[in-house]
Design a protein around this motif. Structure first.
Motif, PDB file in Angstrom:
ATOM      1  N   LEU A 410       0.383 -96.145 -51.623  1.00 47.79           N
ATOM      2  CA  LEU A 410       0.899 -97.381 -52.235  1.00 47.79           C
ATOM      3  C   LEU A 410      -0.168 -98.474 -52.157  1.00 47.79           C
ATOM      4  N   ARG A 411      -0.330 -99.147 -53.265  1.00 43.34           N
ATOM      5  CA  ARG A 411      -1.320-100.229 -53.301  1.00 43.34           C
ATOM      6  C   ARG A 411      -0.778-101.405 -52.498  1.00 43.34           C
ATOM      7  N   PRO A 412      -1.640-102.041 -51.736  1.00 42.89           N
ATOM      8  CA  PRO A 412      -1.169-103.210 -50.989  1.00 42.89           C
ATOM      9  C   PRO A 412      -0.722-104.300 -51.958  1.00 42.89           C
ATOM     10  N   GLY A 413       0.253-105.032 -51.565  1.00 43.52           N
ATOM     11  CA  GLY A 413       0.762-106.120 -52.405  1.00 43.52           C
ATOM     12  C   GLY A 413       2.065-106.623 -51.830  1.00 43.52           C
ATOM     13  N   GLN A 479      -1.046 -95.602 -62.381  1.00 41.05           N
ATOM     14  CA  GLN A 479      -1.111 -96.715 -63.328  1.00 41.05           C
ATOM     15  C   GLN A 479      -2.428 -97.462 -63.135  1.00 41.05           C
ATOM     16  N   THR A 480      -2.855 -98.081 -64.183  1.00 39.14           N
ATOM     17  CA  THR A 480      -4.106 -98.834 -64.084  1.00 39.14           C
ATOM     18  C   THR A 480      -3.975 -99.963 -63.039  1.00 39.14           C
ATOM     19  N   GLY A 481      -5.028-100.116 -62.252  1.00 36.64           N
ATOM     20  CA  GLY A 481      -5.064-101.188 -61.247  1.00 36.64           C
ATOM     21  C   GLY A 481      -4.351-100.855 -59.955  1.00 36.64           C
ATOM     22  N   THR A 482      -3.953 -99.618 -59.764  1.00 38.61           N
ATOM     23  CA  THR A 482      -3.215 -99.275 -58.533  1.00 38.61           C
ATOM     24  C   THR A 482      -4.142 -98.794 -57.415  1.00 38.61           C
ATOM     25  N   GLY A 483      -5.441 -98.688 -57.702  1.00 40.77           N
ATOM     26  CA  GLY A 483      -6.387 -98.351 -56.641  1.00 40.77           C
ATOM     27  C   GLY A 483      -6.923 -96.940 -56.675  1.00 40.77           C
ATOM     28  N   LYS A 484      -6.992 -96.342 -57.841  1.00 40.16           N
ATOM     29  CA  LYS A 484      -7.534 -94.968 -57.945  1.00 40.16           C
ATOM     30  C   LYS A 484      -9.016 -94.954 -57.605  1.00 40.16           C
ATOM     31  N   THR A 485      -9.724 -95.836 -58.258  1.00 38.74           N
ATOM     32  CA  THR A 485     -11.164 -95.888 -58.003  1.00 38.74           C
ATOM     33  C   THR A 485     -11.430 -96.342 -56.571  1.00 38.74           C
ATOM     34  N   TYR A 486     -10.582 -97.239 -56.120  1.00 44.77           N
ATOM     35  CA  TYR A 486     -10.734 -97.707 -54.748  1.00 44.77           C
ATOM     36  C   TYR A 486     -10.586 -96.537 -53.776  1.00 44.77           C
ATOM     37  N   SER A 487      -9.590 -95.708 -54.009  1.00 41.48           N
ATOM     38  CA  SER A 487      -9.380 -94.568 -53.110  1.00 41.48           C
ATOM     39  C   SER A 487     -10.480 -93.528 -53.264  1.00 41.48           C
ATOM     40  N   MET A 587      -4.949-106.091 -66.598  1.00 44.59           N
ATOM     41  CA  MET A 587      -4.507-105.468 -65.361  1.00 44.59           C
ATOM     42  C   MET A 587      -5.617-105.308 -64.334  1.00 44.59           C
ATOM     43  N   ASN A 588      -6.830-105.134 -64.803  1.00 42.30           N
ATOM     44  CA  ASN A 588      -7.923-104.824 -63.880  1.00 42.30           C
ATOM     45  C   ASN A 588      -9.229-105.374 -64.445  1.00 42.30           C
ATOM     46  N   GLN A 589      -9.896-106.163 -63.621  1.00 41.49           N
ATOM     47  CA  GLN A 589     -11.154-106.750 -64.065  1.00 41.49           C
ATOM     48  C   GLN A 589     -12.211-105.685 -64.310  1.00 41.49           C
ATOM     49  N   HIS A 590     -12.144-104.595 -63.514  1.00 46.41           N
ATOM     50  CA  HIS A 590     -13.118-103.505 -63.685  1.00 46.41           C
ATOM     51  C   HIS A 590     -12.348-102.212 -63.902  1.00 46.41           C
ATOM     52  N   SER A 591     -11.689-102.207 -64.979  1.00 43.60           N
ATOM     53  CA  SER A 591     -10.855-101.040 -65.262  1.00 43.60           C
ATOM     54  C   SER A 591     -11.709 -99.882 -65.776  1.00 43.60           C
ATOM     55  N   SER A 592     -11.434 -98.718 -65.222  1.00 39.76           N
ATOM     56  CA  SER A 592     -12.155 -97.531 -65.708  1.00 39.76           C
ATOM     57  C   SER A 592     -11.525 -97.127 -67.033  1.00 39.76           C
ATOM     58  N   ARG A 593     -12.351 -97.037 -68.056  1.00 42.04           N
ATOM     59  CA  ARG A 593     -11.843 -96.695 -69.376  1.00 42.04           C
ATOM     60  C   ARG A 593     -12.062 -95.226 -69.694  1.00 42.04           C
ATOM     61  N   ALA A 623      -8.603 -92.098 -65.536  1.00 42.67           N
ATOM     62  CA  ALA A 623      -8.360 -93.452 -66.059  1.00 42.67           C
ATOM     63  C   ALA A 623      -6.874 -93.749 -65.882  1.00 42.67           C
ATOM     64  N   GLY A 624      -6.581 -95.022 -65.773  1.00 45.39           N
ATOM     65  CA  GLY A 624      -5.190 -95.388 -65.477  1.00 45.39           C
ATOM     66  C   GLY A 624      -4.278 -95.268 -66.673  1.00 45.39           C
ATOM     67  N   SER A 625      -3.081 -94.761 -66.415  1.00 44.62           N
ATOM     68  CA  SER A 625      -2.071 -94.764 -67.478  1.00 44.62           C
ATOM     69  C   SER A 625      -1.627 -96.208 -67.636  1.00 44.62           C
TER      70      SER A 625
HETATM   71  N1  LIG Z   1      -5.698 -99.991 -50.740  1.00 45.30           N
HETATM   72  C1  LIG Z   1      -6.318-101.046 -51.240  1.00 45.30           C
HETATM   73  N2  LIG Z   1      -6.819-101.975 -50.385  1.00 45.30           N
HETATM   74  C2  LIG Z   1      -7.465-103.017 -50.857  1.00 45.30           C
HETATM   75  N3  LIG Z   1      -7.665-103.254 -52.158  1.00 45.30           N
HETATM   76  C3  LIG Z   1      -7.228-102.389 -53.058  1.00 45.30           C
HETATM   77  C4  LIG Z   1      -6.535-101.246 -52.650  1.00 45.30           C
HETATM   78  N4  LIG Z   1      -6.226-100.562 -53.719  1.00 45.30           N
HETATM   79  C5  LIG Z   1      -6.689-101.239 -54.784  1.00 45.30           C
HETATM   80  N5  LIG Z   1      -7.309-102.348 -54.395  1.00 45.30           N
HETATM   81  C6  LIG Z   1      -7.924-103.316 -55.286  1.00 45.30           C
HETATM   82  O1  LIG Z   1      -7.249-103.337 -56.520  1.00 45.30           O
HETATM   83  C7  LIG Z   1      -8.101-103.504 -57.617  1.00 45.30           C
HETATM   84  C8  LIG Z   1      -7.919-102.395 -58.626  1.00 45.30           C
HETATM   85  O2  LIG Z   1      -8.262-101.217 -58.028  1.00 45.30           O
HETATM   86  P1  LIG Z   1      -8.949-100.061 -58.846  1.00 45.30           P
HETATM   87  O3  LIG Z   1      -9.992-100.529 -59.751  1.00 45.30           O
HETATM   88  O4  LIG Z   1      -9.320 -99.014 -57.884  1.00 45.30           O
HETATM   89  O5  LIG Z   1      -7.746 -99.583 -59.679  1.00 45.30           O
HETATM   90  P2  LIG Z   1      -7.728 -98.367 -60.682  1.00 45.30           P
HETATM   91  O6  LIG Z   1      -6.453 -97.687 -60.492  1.00 45.30           O
HETATM   92  O7  LIG Z   1      -8.934 -97.561 -60.574  1.00 45.30           O
HETATM   93  O8  LIG Z   1      -7.713 -99.123 -62.074  1.00 45.30           O
HETATM   94  P3  LIG Z   1      -8.171 -98.491 -63.479  1.00 45.30           P
HETATM   95  O9  LIG Z   1      -7.321 -97.377 -63.767  1.00 45.30           O
HETATM   96  O10 LIG Z   1      -7.980 -99.619 -64.419  1.00 45.30           O
HETATM   97  O11 LIG Z   1      -9.590 -98.134 -63.327  1.00 45.30           O
HETATM   98  C9  LIG Z   1      -9.503-103.517 -57.038  1.00 45.30           C
HETATM   99  O12 LIG Z   1      -9.945-104.808 -56.948  1.00 45.30           O
HETATM  100  C10 LIG Z   1      -9.344-102.951 -55.672  1.00 45.30           C
HETATM  101  O13 LIG Z   1     -10.261-103.503 -54.756  1.00 45.30           O
END
Ligand SMILES: Nc1ncnc2c1ncn2[C@@H]1O[C@H](COP(=O)(O)OP(=O)(O)OP(=O)(O)O)[C@@H](O)[C@H]1O
Length: 784
Positions: A410-413, A479-487, A587-593, A623-625
């Motif tokens: 789960l993404r923090p929030g 979903q886009t912005g949920t932290g896939k790339t972060y993980s 949804m995401n400033q650096h969204s993976s496309r 890429a995020g749905s």
């Molecule tokens: N567990 C977490 N702890 C801290 N920050 C997080 C965490 N998960 C996500 N974030 C933050 O949320 C934002 C979006 O994360 P990220 O780019 O990984 O999403 P994404 O799912 O890859 O999006 P997309 O599909 O658009 O590429 C980033 O700024 C990232 O630092």
């Protein structure tokens, strides 16, 4: 024109007017015409009924005189003969009949029931007159009427003879005209006889007609018509009986004596006829009763038939419904049997594969033991024994855990009451979406505060199993912005799965043995496969099916980089990441496309650890749905090129993720056809999702209320993936020669041969022709 008693249609001719009756006309012209109450009083046609009645009543007490008309005692009533009296009565009745007809509607003489009784009586009188004038009548009447005093007192049968009674006509006249009169009387008698015979014949015919009618009734003519006919016949019979009775009475009254034999016969015949009539009536009555009974019976039968029809119809319907139910049950049973059959096949296949895997492992262990023995030296044996099963342990652990696992992070929030969870192994995520609560169970649930290390710890065994020849695919989905790339990647200060995996692998490889690591990295952007590590700008690569018999797929022109150490690997990954298409969305400033696929091929050879193996690690950052409107692409006009681009990207991303869902569904249902070719993503993932492979899905979800719909969709997808069975994971031996494995474990994907290792920090040379085998050196052949 003689009237026929009982036959009104014939009587009517005489009844309407007496002028045409020869008997009546003869009355005024013949010798009898002299015997008048009022001599010389010729009948006028315009006489009224009243005058005739007066005249008729004047006859009462008028005696018959031989002196002719007016020859009676002065002041006393004039004498009148029976014939004359009857003529007067007939005249009166005739005129009366005419008067009645003129006042009312003339009777329908074709219907016997409508014949007025007056007409019948008139006919009877005319017939009597004809008989009286007959020779037999003339013989009988004088004898019978001599004792009579006019018409007032009719002579009963068996009255005194002619000599004792006064004659109605002058004797001299009668004697003087005897020869011609006798002749005439005889003729009249014959006529009367014929008349009566005709009447009898007619009665017989009518009787026959009635019998026919009755016969028809017996044959079942319509009930209503039959009843009418019976009524009609009854009425007709009544009329006939009355007519015959009247005739018989008159004849008996006027013609007694020795010559009354014919009337007696007639009476007998009449009685017989009456008997027959009675019989016919009885029969008719019996038939009517029978008809009524039959009608009732028919009614009952109709009711029974109707009931039977209804019952049959209901039974048919019931049986049809039962048949439908049975058919549906059979269909359901057949479907479940088919499913059971598929399950059995899967189990058999799994069992076979498991046996093969175990056999292969046992062989490896035997081989290792033999090698250890041949090497000699207890110390060495101990040392190698310690090192031997290292590669096997994670693989076995992986097999025990299952070849496809679903983890959720789960993404923090801001915490939401709509999403609750039970973290840890076998944890659950419960959502409350649109009033429906749903609980999803997963292999592991990481809470929002879970660290990168915690996540990797759960994946480490799978990563290390690659060194034992296993094929492992870890992919992040959500979903886009949920932290896939972060993980998957993570920031440098808190690296994610990929850096930690590489570090762990190299650390493990550093413990001993010969290892050969190659790397390839592609992205799928708008359904185009691009090499992220290609020297020069990324180019679109063609994906095609491998040669027959080898299976798998090929990416033509893909570069595989040999990785000598961890540092080089990090540099190369950083380079590839930089080449990946990203963009800023709402949804995401650096969204993976794009979808990014990193493939690490690990070939290990250690004579002490068994045969050389070739394992593969796929790290896939999908890429995020996203929903178009959420991604800030909805409503974008075509003038806005960036917006249009985002829209196109979102569409292709969603389409490929949908294809991935279809593949998972087909794998879960063990369908014979799995639609891997529906998208480039599923084509490239085909080897990673094939039999013997291990897949780990890391699902990233958001707890934000506005993302709840997407969260539920993602969890449903993860649930589907969790039910897929890929068959037991099994290690793969390294090929004796050829290109390194990429994306496929069974058949190496023959892309560009491995290039010389680039110097750390320097990107692949732009001038390097990745598609040319001469520019790239083939990988070293490892000892098996
Ligand atoms: N567990 C977490 N702890 C801290 N920050 C997080 C965490 N998960 C996500 N974030 C933050 O949320 C934002 C979006 O994360 P990220 O780019 O990984 O999403 P994404 O799912 O890859 O999006 P997309 O599909 O658009 O590429 C980033 O700024 C990232 O630092």
């Amino acid at each position: 024109a003689a009237a026929v008693p009982g036959n009104p249609s014939q009587v009517s001719g005489g009844g309407r007017s007496s002028a045409g009756d020869p008997l009546l006309e003869n009355r005024s012209a013949g010798p009898q015409s002299s015997t008048r109450c009022k001599p010389g009083d010729r009948r006028r046609s315009d006489q009224t009924t009243g005058e005739l009645w007066t005249e008729l009543t004047g006859l009462v007490g008028c005696p018959e005189s031989e002196d002719g008309p007016g020859g009676g005692a002065e002041g006393g009533p004039a004498e009148v003969s029976l014939e004359e009296a009857l003529v007067r009565v007939a005249e009166f009745l005739s005129v009366q009949l005419g008067a009645e007809e003129s006042f009312g509607n003339p009777p329908d003489l074709s219907k016997p029931g409508d014949v007025p009784p007056l007409l019948t009586v008139t006919g009877q009188l005319l017939a009597l007159l004809a008989w009286i004038r007959s020779p037999r009548g003339r013989q009988a009447v004088p004898q019978g009427t001599q004792a009579s005093s006019g018409v007032q007192s009719p002579i009963p049968a068996g009255t005194p003879s002619q000599d004792e009674s006064p004659s109605l006509s002058p004797r001299g006249e009668a004697q003087g005209q005897q020869p011609p009169q006798l002749e005439e009387n005889q003729r009249a008698s014959q006529r009367l006889e014929q008349l009566i015979l005709g009447q009898l014949e007619e009665l017989k015919q009518q009787l026959e007609l009635q019998e026919k009618e009755l016969g028809q009734l017996r044959l079942g003519v319509g009930a209503t018509d039959s009843e009418k006919r019976v009524q009609y016949l009854t009425l007709e019979n009544k009329a006939l009986k009355q007519s015959l009775s009247l005739t018989r009475d008159l004849l008996l009254h006027c013609g007694p004596g020795p010559l009354s034999r014919a009337p007696q016969e007639e009476a007998e015949a009449l009685a017989e006829l009456q008997g027959r009539l009675q019989e016919a009536q009885d029969t008719t009555e019996a038939l009517r009763v029978q008809l009524g009974a039959q009608e009732m019976q028919l009614q009952g039968l109709r009711g029974a038939l109707q009931q039977l029809q209804q019952e049959t119809e209901q039974n048919c319907r019931r049986e049809l419904q039962q048949m439908h139910g049975q058919l549906a049950g059979l269909r359901a049973r057949m479907a479940s049997l088919r499913q059971g059959c598929g399950d059995l096949r899967g189990l058999v296949s799994t069992f076979t594969q498991s046996c093969q895997g175990s056999l292969s492992e046992a062989r490896g262990q035997v081989s290792w033991a033999l090698g250890a023995l041949s090497a000699g030296g207890a110390g060495t044996k101990f040392q190698e024994a310690k090192q031997g099963p290292l590669a096997g342990c994670p693989g076995r652990l992986l097999e025990l855990k299952g070849n496809i696992r679903v983890l959720c992070r789960l993404r923090p929030g801001t915490p939401s009451s709509l999403v609750s969870l039970e973290p840890g192994p076998g944890g659950t995520v419960t959502t409350c979406y649109r009033g429906h609560q749903r609980r999803f169970r997963l292999d592991w649930v990481f809470p929002p505060h879970a660290s990168q290390e915690e996540v990797f710890r759960e994946l480490e065994s799978a990563v290390l199993s690659c060194l034992g020849g296993y094929s492992v695919c870890i992919f992040t989905y959500g979903q886009t912005g949920t932290g896939k790339t972060y993980s998957m990647e993570g920031p440098p200060e808190d690296p994610g799965i990929a850096p930690r995996a590489l570090q762990s692998l190299f650390r493990e490889m550093g413990t001993g043995g010969q290892h050969h690591v190659t790397l390839s990295m592609v992205e799928i952007y708008n359904e185009a496969v691009r090499d992220l590590l290609a020297p020069g700008p990324p180019q679109r690569l063609a994906v095609r099916q491998g040669p027959a018999g080898q299976g798998g797929i090929q990416v033509a022109g893909l570069t595989h980089w040999e990785v000598p150490n961890l540092e080089s690997l990090h540099q190369m990954l950083s380079l590839g990441r930089g080449n990946r298409a990203t963009a800023a969305t709402v949804m995401n400033q650096h969204s993976s496309r794009s979808h990014a696929l990193v493939t690490l091929t690990l070939r290990t050879a250690s004579p002490l650890r068994g045969p050389a193996t070739s394992g593969t690690l796929h790290l896939v950052d999908l890429a995020g749905s996203e929903r178009a409107w959420k991604a800030g692409t909805a409503g974008t006009s075509w003038e806005d090129r960036d917006g249009a681009q985002r829209l196109r990207e979102a569409r292709t991303i969603n389409r490929s993720l949908l294809a991935l869902g279809g593949v998972m569904t087909a794998l879960r249902a063990r369908r014979p056809h799995v639609p891997f070719r529906d998208s480039q993503l599923t084509r490239l993932l085909q080897p990673a999702l094939g039999p013997g492979a291990t897949a780990v899905l890391l699902l990233q979800i958001s707890t934000r209320p506005e993302d709840l719909g997407e969260t539920v969709c993602s969890l449903k997808f993860a649930e589907r993936v969790g039910q897929v069975e890929l068959g037991p994971a099994r290690p793969r031996r390294a090929p004796r020669s050829g290109t390194p494995s990429s994306l496929s474990t069974d058949t190496p994907l023959t892309g560009t041969p491995c290039t010389p290792t680039p110097s750390p920090g320097s990107p692949p040379s732009p001038g390097l022709d990745s598609g040319s085998s001469s520019a790239l050196s083939p990988p070293e052949e490892l000892p098996s």
